[in-house]
Design a protein around this motif. Structure first.
Motif, mmCIF file in Angstrom:
data_model
loop_
_atom_site.group_PDB
_atom_site.id
_atom_site.type_symbol
_atom_site.label_atom_id
_atom_site.label_comp_id
_atom_site.label_asym_id
_atom_site.label_seq_id
_atom_site.Cartn_x
_atom_site.Cartn_y
_atom_site.Cartn_z
ATOM 1 N N GLY A 1 5.021 -4.110 -5.704
ATOM 2 C CA GLY A 1 5.575 -2.972 -4.967
ATOM 3 C C GLY A 1 4.978 -1.677 -5.460
ATOM 4 O O GLY A 1 4.484 -1.594 -6.591
ATOM 5 N N VAL A 2 5.013 -0.652 -4.600
ATOM 6 C CA VAL A 2 4.444 0.644 -4.964
ATOM 7 C C VAL A 2 5.255 1.757 -4.322
ATOM 8 O O VAL A 2 5.745 1.619 -3.200
ATOM 9 N N LYS B 1 -5.220 9.849 -0.881
ATOM 10 C CA LYS B 1 -5.521 8.583 -1.544
ATOM 11 C C LYS B 1 -4.513 7.510 -1.147
ATOM 12 O O LYS B 1 -3.354 7.797 -0.870
ATOM 13 N N LYS B 2 -5.004 6.254 -1.122
ATOM 14 C CA LYS B 2 -4.158 5.093 -0.885
ATOM 15 C C LYS B 2 -4.224 4.211 -2.117
ATOM 16 O O LYS B 2 -5.280 4.058 -2.728
ATOM 17 N N TYR B 3 -3.080 3.629 -2.469
ATOM 18 C CA TYR B 3 -2.970 2.763 -3.641
ATOM 19 C C TYR B 3 -2.574 1.367 -3.162
ATOM 20 O O TYR B 3 -1.478 1.174 -2.642
ATOM 21 N N VAL B 4 -3.483 0.392 -3.323
ATOM 22 C CA VAL B 4 -3.255 -0.970 -2.860
ATOM 23 C C VAL B 4 -2.932 -1.843 -4.074
ATOM 24 O O VAL B 4 -3.713 -1.923 -5.018
ATOM 25 N N ILE C 1 0.853 -1.186 0.000
ATOM 26 C CA ILE C 1 0.000 0.000 0.000
ATOM 27 C C ILE C 1 0.888 1.235 0.000
ATOM 28 O O ILE C 1 1.888 1.307 0.705
ATOM 29 N N GLY C 2 0.529 2.188 -0.831
ATOM 30 C CA GLY C 2 1.213 3.476 -0.870
ATOM 31 C C GLY C 2 0.218 4.565 -0.549
ATOM 32 O O GLY C 2 -0.942 4.497 -0.969
ATOM 33 N N VAL C 3 0.650 5.559 0.211
ATOM 34 C CA VAL C 3 -0.239 6.636 0.635
ATOM 35 C C VAL C 3 0.265 7.953 0.059
ATOM 36 O O VAL C 3 1.427 8.313 0.243
#
Length: 144
Positions: free
Chosen positions: A100-101, A68-71, A60-62
């Motif tokens: 990965g993010v 916004k969060k990117y899963v 997860i990236g925030v």
């Protein structure tokens, strides 16, 4: 304002409330089997919300500027986007076996490594969609 110390992520000035989340690898991996992730207050150590995302969420990236969060969903080759209230607002395809993010908040770009394809998907954070796929070599394991 959001600040990060070690594995603790704090968000302040949400009305008159201070919300604290703890992001830990063990929690994300156990949640992966449930196809969801949760917000864990550091003080209570209990799940306060579970959000259904794609198949086998791995990372997860925030984006602290947009909330916004990117899963990254490793099995169904997708990314789920959550808004500031942790509601899924969009899910879209990326390369094969994303794992990965990383984010560039200044450019509002999100980068997702795709292990089997040997690529990185470049995502526009305004449109929440892939704008470019870049070959990077065999089996990228993550991005920073």
């Amino acid at each position: 304002m959001i600040e990060m110390k070690g594995s603790e992520l704090k968000q302040r000035q949400v009305g008159s409330t201070v919300r604290t989340l703890r992001v830990c690898v063990a929690f994300l991996l156990s949640a992966a089997m449930a196809l969801s992730f949760g917000a864990v207050p550091a003080s209570a150590q209990t799940v306060v919300k579970t959000v259904r995302v794609g198949d086998f969420p791995l990372a997860i990236g925030v984006n602290f500027k947009t909330g916004k969060k990117y899963v990254v969903n490793g099995v169904d080759d997708s990314v789920s986007v959550l808004d500031a209230d942790d509601t899924v607002i969009k899910t879209f395809a990326v390369g094969c076996c994303p794992n990965g993010v990383a984010l560039n908040e200044k450019l509002n770009r999100i980068y997702v490594t795709n292990r089997v394809d040997g690529t990185v998907s470049v995502i526009d954070g305004n449109a929440d969609g892939v704008v470019k796929t870049v070959g990077v070599g065999e089996r990228p394991e993550g991005v920073a």
